[in-house]
Motif scaffolding. Structure first.
Motif, short mmCIF file in Angstrom:
data_model
loop_
_atom_site.label_atom_id
_atom_site.label_comp_id
_atom_site.label_asym_id
_atom_site.label_seq_id
_atom_site.Cartn_x
_atom_site.Cartn_y
_atom_site.Cartn_z
N VAL A 127 -0.16 1.79 2.62
CA VAL A 127 -1.19 1.62 1.67
C VAL A 127 -2.62 1.64 2.25
CG1 VAL A 127 -2.46 0.22 -0.02
CG2 VAL A 127 0.12 0.12 0.10
N TRP A 128 -2.90 1.08 3.34
CA TRP A 128 -4.19 1.15 4.09
C TRP A 128 -4.64 2.80 4.60
CZ3 TRP A 128 -7.25 -2.95 4.95
CH2 TRP A 128 -8.32 -2.73 5.76
N ARG A 129 -3.43 3.28 5.07
CA ARG A 129 -3.63 4.59 5.66
C ARG A 129 -4.13 5.62 4.20
NH1 ARG A 129 0.57 3.17 8.82
NH2 ARG A 129 2.21 3.92 7.82
N ALA A 130 -3.14 5.31 3.10
CA ALA A 130 -3.52 5.88 1.86
C ALA A 130 -5.19 5.80 1.49
CB ALA A 130 -2.67 5.73 0.78
N LEU A 131 -5.51 4.58 1.50
CA LEU A 131 -6.85 4.24 1.02
C LEU A 131 -7.92 4.68 2.03
CD1 LEU A 131 -6.12 0.54 -0.25
CD2 LEU A 131 -6.95 2.43 -1.56
N SER A 132 -7.52 4.79 3.28
CA SER A 132 -8.70 5.27 4.37
C SER A 132 -8.71 6.90 4.00
CB SER A 132 -8.06 5.11 5.72
OG SER A 132 -7.92 3.64 5.98
N HIS A 167 -7.61 -2.56 -0.89
CA HIS A 167 -6.04 -2.86 -0.53
C HIS A 167 -5.39 -4.07 -1.04
CE1 HIS A 167 -3.03 -4.26 2.56
NE2 HIS A 167 -2.87 -3.00 2.72
N ASP A 168 -6.50 -5.18 -1.21
CA ASP A 168 -6.10 -6.37 -1.87
C ASP A 168 -5.72 -5.86 -3.53
OD1 ASP A 168 -6.60 -8.17 0.05
OD2 ASP A 168 -8.27 -9.04 -0.66
N VAL A 169 -6.65 -5.09 -4.17
CA VAL A 169 -6.25 -4.82 -5.33
C VAL A 169 -4.81 -3.91 -5.51
CG1 VAL A 169 -6.78 -3.14 -7.45
CG2 VAL A 169 -8.54 -4.46 -6.12
N ALA A 170 -4.58 -3.16 -4.58
CA ALA A 170 -3.30 -2.34 -4.58
C ALA A 170 -2.25 -3.51 -4.21
CB ALA A 170 -3.49 -1.30 -3.48
N MET A 171 -2.34 -4.23 -3.52
CA MET A 171 -1.03 -5.22 -2.93
C MET A 171 -0.94 -6.37 -3.98
SD MET A 171 0.24 -3.43 -0.42
CE MET A 171 1.26 -4.84 0.31
N ALA A 172 -2.19 -7.00 -4.27
CA ALA A 172 -2.00 -8.19 -5.05
C ALA A 172 -2.36 -8.01 -6.70
CB ALA A 172 -3.00 -9.20 -4.50
N GLY A 173 -3.10 -6.82 -6.86
CA GLY A 173 -3.24 -6.69 -8.26
C GLY A 173 -4.58 -6.69 -8.72
N ARG A 174 -5.30 -7.54 -7.63
CA ARG A 174 -6.89 -7.98 -7.88
C ARG A 174 -7.68 -8.47 -6.77
NH1 ARG A 174 -5.63 -13.65 -10.99
NH2 ARG A 174 -5.96 -15.10 -9.21
N PRO A 177 -9.64 3.28 -13.63
CA PRO A 177 -9.22 4.69 -13.86
C PRO A 177 -9.11 5.58 -12.67
CG PRO A 177 -11.10 4.44 -15.01
CD PRO A 177 -10.75 3.09 -14.46
N ARG A 178 -10.08 5.41 -11.91
CA ARG A 178 -10.22 6.50 -10.68
C ARG A 178 -9.71 6.00 -9.35
NH1 ARG A 178 -15.91 10.08 -11.46
NH2 ARG A 178 -15.28 10.77 -13.62
N PHE A 179 -9.00 4.79 -9.42
CA PHE A 179 -8.36 4.13 -8.39
C PHE A 179 -7.35 5.06 -7.96
CE2 PHE A 179 -5.70 1.59 -5.53
CZ PHE A 179 -6.82 0.43 -5.17
N PRO A 180 -7.29 5.30 -6.38
CA PRO A 180 -6.18 6.35 -6.00
C PRO A 180 -4.91 6.01 -6.30
CG PRO A 180 -7.15 4.97 -4.30
CD PRO A 180 -7.84 4.63 -5.48
N GLU A 181 -4.28 7.03 -7.08
CA GLU A 181 -2.86 6.55 -7.58
C GLU A 181 -1.76 6.49 -6.43
OE1 GLU A 181 -1.30 5.95 -10.39
OE2 GLU A 181 -3.17 5.86 -11.47
N GLU A 182 -2.01 7.04 -5.24
CA GLU A 182 -1.09 7.26 -4.35
C GLU A 182 -0.99 5.92 -3.75
OE1 GLU A 182 -0.65 9.16 0.29
OE2 GLU A 182 -2.70 9.38 -0.81
N ALA A 183 -2.01 5.26 -3.50
CA ALA A 183 -1.99 3.76 -2.86
C ALA A 183 -1.03 2.76 -3.86
CB ALA A 183 -3.41 3.27 -2.97
N LEU A 184 -1.47 3.16 -5.25
CA LEU A 184 -0.70 2.07 -6.10
C LEU A 184 0.83 2.28 -6.45
CD1 LEU A 184 -3.20 2.23 -9.23
CD2 LEU A 184 -2.72 0.25 -7.48
N GLU A 185 1.16 3.79 -6.26
CA GLU A 185 2.45 4.02 -6.02
C GLU A 185 3.23 3.58 -4.88
OE1 GLU A 185 5.26 8.29 -5.95
OE2 GLU A 185 3.24 8.27 -6.64
N ILE A 186 2.68 3.50 -3.80
CA ILE A 186 3.28 2.83 -2.55
C ILE A 186 3.25 1.43 -2.73
CG2 ILE A 186 2.89 2.47 -0.07
CD1 ILE A 186 1.26 5.11 0.04
#
Length: 378
Positions: free
Chosen positions: A282-287, A304-311, A356-365
């Motif tokens: 996830v970190w690499r995708a966000l980078s 990263h916190d948003v992707a991994m923990a939701g907020r 709405p523009r949060f990177p989908e790749e990171a969320l999917e991972i």
């Protein structure tokens, strides 16, 4: 008298060896992870352990809320009772983690009662004293029918002697593997049930303390509270304890308890390994996203916190990146303006989720579930 430590079967030995290899690999994996990300992982695992162990006793607080409470957030939507239980457990757990390298450390009845006061002091009453042995009988209600005692602890007048015996046992190396000793310590303490309340959490914490003293991995990477707190595992945990009988009968074979704990150790190691792998991806995708959009690298921490923990909350981001209040507010405001994040709530209770523009790749991972294997079925 305490339960005798059972001899391991060949299957147990094989699983234990696999656990040792996994934990050694985890140690190298943690050392190879940047300190900033490791610190975030440590906080998450500690919060997960606190949330899970408290949930077994009926105090339901989500891991992300525990993380916020540990960070010092005041406006977290939990009951006052759950807030107190969470912070008390967190303080005790933090102290346990600091004991991992104390050179003149010894287990004692005083230490155990002091830990109990840290956990239960806010609930101290003459009827249920904190930091003192119980003065009367204690019962564990059947989960299916509270009117039935699934277990009755030994007589109160035998508790001081049993706890003296346990302290001596804890300070004596009987040659068993440290993880086996930690599992046995958990069983000894929960079976003696020396306090009027808090026995389950104290027993799980003693197991964590013994793992911390072993020194291979920081306790938050090895503790099994989070594994025990998963609903299906909690039922298995209760079942294993009730197999010991309705009364304290220590002269019995507890091999199945060892097998249960080896499964817990193995699957928790799988979980932590999976968490580290997923967090890194996830970190690499966000980078890549930050580089592509020209965003400051520090914003990756919030994303990263948003992707991994939701907020993410402002205070957590501020602490993680050592920012001023104004810097943190500006960064988050800019991410909201760009629709990468969405703001929820007002003023101090505000937090941020994926926009709405949060990177989908990171969320999917981040949302891809992992698979755990049964070590005894391999």
């Amino acid at each position: 008298m305490l339960y005798p430590t059972p001899a391991l079967t060949s299957a147990d030995e094989s699983v234990l060896s696999e656990i040792e290899r996994m934990r050694e690999a985890l140690r190298h994996q943690v050392r190879g992870t940047p300190a900033k990300r490791t610190e975030g992982l440590r906080k998450h695992l500690t919060a997960d352990a606190v949330a899970a162990s408290n949930s077994i006793e009926g105090f339901k607080v989500a891991t992300v809320d525990v993380e916020d409470l540990m960070e010092g957030e005041r406006d977290v939507e939990v009951s006052e009772e759950n807030r107190e239980e969470t912070l008390a457990y967190q303080r005790m757990m933090t102290y346990i983690q600091t004991l991992h390298d104390v050179e003149d450390f010894r287990y004692s009845k005083g230490l155990l009662n002091a830990l109990h006061w840290m956990l239960q002091g806010h609930r101290h009453t003459p009827r249920k004293p904190a930091g003192q042995w119980r003065r009367g009988p204690v019962y564990v209600a059947d989960a299916r029918d509270p009117s039935i005692a699934a277990y009755t602890g030994p007589d109160a007048d035998t508790v001081p002697g049993l706890m003296e015996e346990l302290a001596d046992w804890l300070n004596t190396d009987n040659g068993a593997h440290p993880l086996i000793r930690a599992a046995m310590a958990h069983l000894h303490l929960v079976s003696i049930h020396p306090w009027a309340d808090g026995n389950g959490r104290m027993s799980r914490s003693l197991q964590t303390l013994m793992i911390a003293r072993e020194g291979v991995l920081a306790p938050e990477f090895s503790a099994v509270e989070a594994w025990l707190g998963r609903p299906g595992n909690t039922w298995e945990y209760y079942r294993e304890l009730t197999r010991r009988g309705a009364h304290y009968v220590p002269d019995q074979d507890v091999s199945d308890w060892i097998r249960f704990n080896l499964t817990a150790y193995h699957q928790q190691a799988q979980t932590v390994r999976g968490r580290i792998d997923r967090a890194g991806k996830v970190w690499r995708a966000l980078s890549r996203f930050a580089e592509r959009t020209g965003r400051d690298e520090r914003s990756i921490t919030a994303l990263h916190d948003v992707a991994m923990a939701g907020r993410v909350r402002r205070l957590r981001y501020e602490h993680a990146e050592s920012l001023s209040l104004q810097q943190a507010q500006r960064d988050l405001r800019d991410l909201v303006a760009a629709e990468v994040l969405a703001s929820v709530g007002r003023t101090r209770a505000r937090y941020y989720t994926a926009g709405p523009r949060f990177p989908e790749e990171a969320l999917e991972i981040a949302n891809t579930p992992m698979t755990l294997t049964d070590p005894y079925a391999i």
